[in-house]
Scaffold this motif. Structure first.
Motif, mmCIF file in Angstrom:
data_model
loop_
_atom_site.group_PDB
_atom_site.id
_atom_site.type_symbol
_atom_site.label_atom_id
_atom_site.label_comp_id
_atom_site.label_asym_id
_atom_site.label_seq_id
_atom_site.Cartn_x
_atom_site.Cartn_y
_atom_site.Cartn_z
ATOM 1 N N GLU A 121 -34.002 15.541 65.140
ATOM 2 C CA GLU A 121 -33.932 14.993 63.789
ATOM 3 C C GLU A 121 -35.004 15.608 62.880
ATOM 4 O OE1 GLU A 121 -34.345 10.794 64.403
ATOM 5 O OE2 GLU A 121 -32.576 10.715 65.701
ATOM 6 N N ALA A 122 -34.562 16.146 61.761
ATOM 7 C CA ALA A 122 -35.505 16.721 60.796
ATOM 8 C C ALA A 122 -36.512 15.684 60.324
ATOM 9 C CB ALA A 122 -34.748 17.313 59.615
ATOM 10 N N SER A 123 -36.075 14.443 60.168
ATOM 11 C CA SER A 123 -36.981 13.393 59.695
ATOM 12 C C SER A 123 -38.138 13.165 60.663
ATOM 13 C CB SER A 123 -36.223 12.085 59.455
ATOM 14 O OG SER A 123 -35.613 11.634 60.644
ATOM 15 N N PHE A 124 -37.880 13.282 61.961
ATOM 16 C CA PHE A 124 -38.950 13.153 62.953
ATOM 17 C C PHE A 124 -39.999 14.236 62.741
ATOM 18 C CE2 PHE A 124 -40.968 14.479 66.855
ATOM 19 C CZ PHE A 124 -41.494 13.281 67.332
ATOM 20 N N TRP A 125 -39.536 15.479 62.593
ATOM 21 C CA TRP A 125 -40.460 16.606 62.431
ATOM 22 C C TRP A 125 -41.195 16.533 61.095
ATOM 23 C CZ3 TRP A 125 -41.981 18.948 66.542
ATOM 24 C CH2 TRP A 125 -41.142 18.960 67.659
ATOM 25 N N ARG A 126 -40.553 16.018 60.060
ATOM 26 C CA ARG A 126 -41.260 15.836 58.779
ATOM 27 C C ARG A 126 -42.402 14.844 58.941
ATOM 28 N NH1 ARG A 126 -36.048 15.263 56.609
ATOM 29 N NH2 ARG A 126 -35.272 17.288 55.995
ATOM 30 N N ARG A 127 -42.136 13.737 59.654
ATOM 31 C CA ARG A 127 -43.201 12.740 59.904
ATOM 32 C C ARG A 127 -44.320 13.332 60.748
ATOM 33 N NH1 ARG A 127 -38.751 9.753 61.104
ATOM 34 N NH2 ARG A 127 -39.319 9.537 63.305
ATOM 35 N N ALA A 128 -43.978 14.208 61.689
ATOM 36 C CA ALA A 128 -45.006 14.845 62.534
ATOM 37 C C ALA A 128 -45.918 15.731 61.698
ATOM 38 C CB ALA A 128 -44.344 15.654 63.645
ATOM 39 N N SER B 75 -51.589 13.609 69.571
ATOM 40 C CA SER B 75 -50.178 13.685 69.933
ATOM 41 C C SER B 75 -49.348 12.922 68.907
ATOM 42 C CB SER B 75 -49.943 13.113 71.333
ATOM 43 O OG SER B 75 -50.252 11.736 71.358
ATOM 44 N N PHE B 76 -48.083 13.271 68.863
ATOM 45 C CA PHE B 76 -47.089 12.586 68.037
ATOM 46 C C PHE B 76 -45.886 12.357 68.941
ATOM 47 C CE2 PHE B 76 -43.822 12.015 64.848
ATOM 48 C CZ PHE B 76 -44.477 11.277 63.882
ATOM 49 N N PRO B 77 -45.935 11.290 69.755
ATOM 50 C CA PRO B 77 -44.867 11.089 70.741
ATOM 51 C C PRO B 77 -43.606 10.479 70.146
ATOM 52 C CG PRO B 77 -46.512 9.369 70.956
ATOM 53 C CD PRO B 77 -47.016 10.320 69.888
ATOM 54 N N CYS B 78 -42.501 10.756 70.806
ATOM 55 C CA CYS B 78 -41.234 10.120 70.460
ATOM 56 C C CYS B 78 -40.901 9.111 71.556
ATOM 57 C CB CYS B 78 -40.126 11.160 70.322
ATOM 58 S SG CYS B 78 -39.768 12.088 71.827
ATOM 59 N N GLU B 79 -40.083 8.159 71.221
ATOM 60 C CA GLU B 79 -39.644 7.173 72.209
ATOM 61 C C GLU B 79 -38.455 7.707 73.000
ATOM 62 O OE1 GLU B 79 -41.485 4.618 72.890
ATOM 63 O OE2 GLU B 79 -42.787 5.123 71.206
ATOM 64 N N GLU B 80 -37.594 8.473 72.337
ATOM 65 C CA GLU B 80 -36.415 9.052 72.978
ATOM 66 C C GLU B 80 -36.331 10.527 72.611
ATOM 67 O OE1 GLU B 80 -32.806 6.878 72.387
ATOM 68 O OE2 GLU B 80 -33.881 4.974 72.278
ATOM 69 N N LEU B 81 -35.997 11.371 73.579
ATOM 70 C CA LEU B 81 -35.963 12.815 73.346
ATOM 71 C C LEU B 81 -34.975 13.223 72.267
ATOM 72 C CD1 LEU B 81 -36.364 14.140 76.984
ATOM 73 C CD2 LEU B 81 -38.031 14.244 75.125
ATOM 74 N N LEU C 89 -49.683 17.591 70.398
ATOM 75 C CA LEU C 89 -48.544 17.584 71.304
ATOM 76 C C LEU C 89 -47.428 16.714 70.764
ATOM 77 C CD1 LEU C 89 -50.494 17.150 74.648
ATOM 78 C CD2 LEU C 89 -49.576 19.271 73.685
ATOM 79 N N VAL C 90 -46.204 17.184 70.923
ATOM 80 C CA VAL C 90 -45.016 16.407 70.572
ATOM 81 C C VAL C 90 -44.150 16.360 71.826
ATOM 82 C CG1 VAL C 90 -42.938 16.303 69.175
ATOM 83 C CG2 VAL C 90 -45.080 17.060 68.150
ATOM 84 N N CYS C 91 -43.910 15.147 72.314
ATOM 85 C CA CYS C 91 -43.141 14.957 73.532
ATOM 86 C C CYS C 91 -42.781 13.482 73.644
ATOM 87 C CB CYS C 91 -43.948 15.393 74.759
ATOM 88 S SG CYS C 91 -45.517 14.521 74.940
ATOM 89 N N ALA C 92 -42.073 13.144 74.712
ATOM 90 C CA ALA C 92 -41.791 11.737 74.978
ATOM 91 C C ALA C 92 -43.107 11.029 75.313
ATOM 92 C CB ALA C 92 -40.813 11.606 76.140
ATOM 93 N N ARG C 93 -43.246 9.795 74.888
ATOM 94 C CA ARG C 93 -44.461 9.022 75.168
ATOM 95 C C ARG C 93 -44.766 9.017 76.671
ATOM 96 N NH1 ARG C 93 -47.006 6.052 71.839
ATOM 97 N NH2 ARG C 93 -45.249 5.816 70.432
#
Length: 110
Positions: free
Chosen positions: A63-70, A52-58, A36-40
């Motif tokens: 950002e492509a860099s976020f998805w690369r890290r995921a 899961s691979f949560p983000c702190e802010e939607l 899952l990828v969503c806000a924490r």
């Protein structure tokens, strides 16, 4: 294949009509590695055990860099015929996208 099931809305997964646990189970049954990828905060109260691979802010979902890290090969995302920033970020990361137009499960084909 690593399949990210994304939620780009501030509501909790446990409160949504979109049944994330069914997608997780289905992708697992097919031999994929769903997560899952969503806000924490959206993970609060969600019971099924899933990575899961949560983000702190939607905004990070744009950002492509976020998805690369995921590290997703494929991202499944509900877009409501919008969310172009998120779609652009996913595509720029090199991942493929399966975009649901709405939570009714209809997928637009281009």
């Amino acid at each position: 294949m690593r399949v990210a099931i994304g939620w780009n809305w501030p509501s909790r997964l446990a409160d949504c009509s979109f049944r994330f646990e069914r997608y997780v189970a289905g992708f697992r049954e097919l031999g994929h590695a769903p997560f899952l990828v969503c806000a924490r905060s959206a993970l609060e109260g969600f019971e099924p055990e899933v990575d899961s691979f949560p983000c702190e802010e939607l905004r990070e979902l744009r950002e492509a860099s976020f998805w690369r890290r995921a590290g997703a090969d494929l991202v499944v995302l509900v877009t409501w015929h919008a969310m172009t920033g998120e779609l652009d970020g996913i595509r720029a990361s090199g991942a493929r996208v399966a975009a649901f137009a709405d939570t009714d499960g209809r997928v637009p084909w281009a």
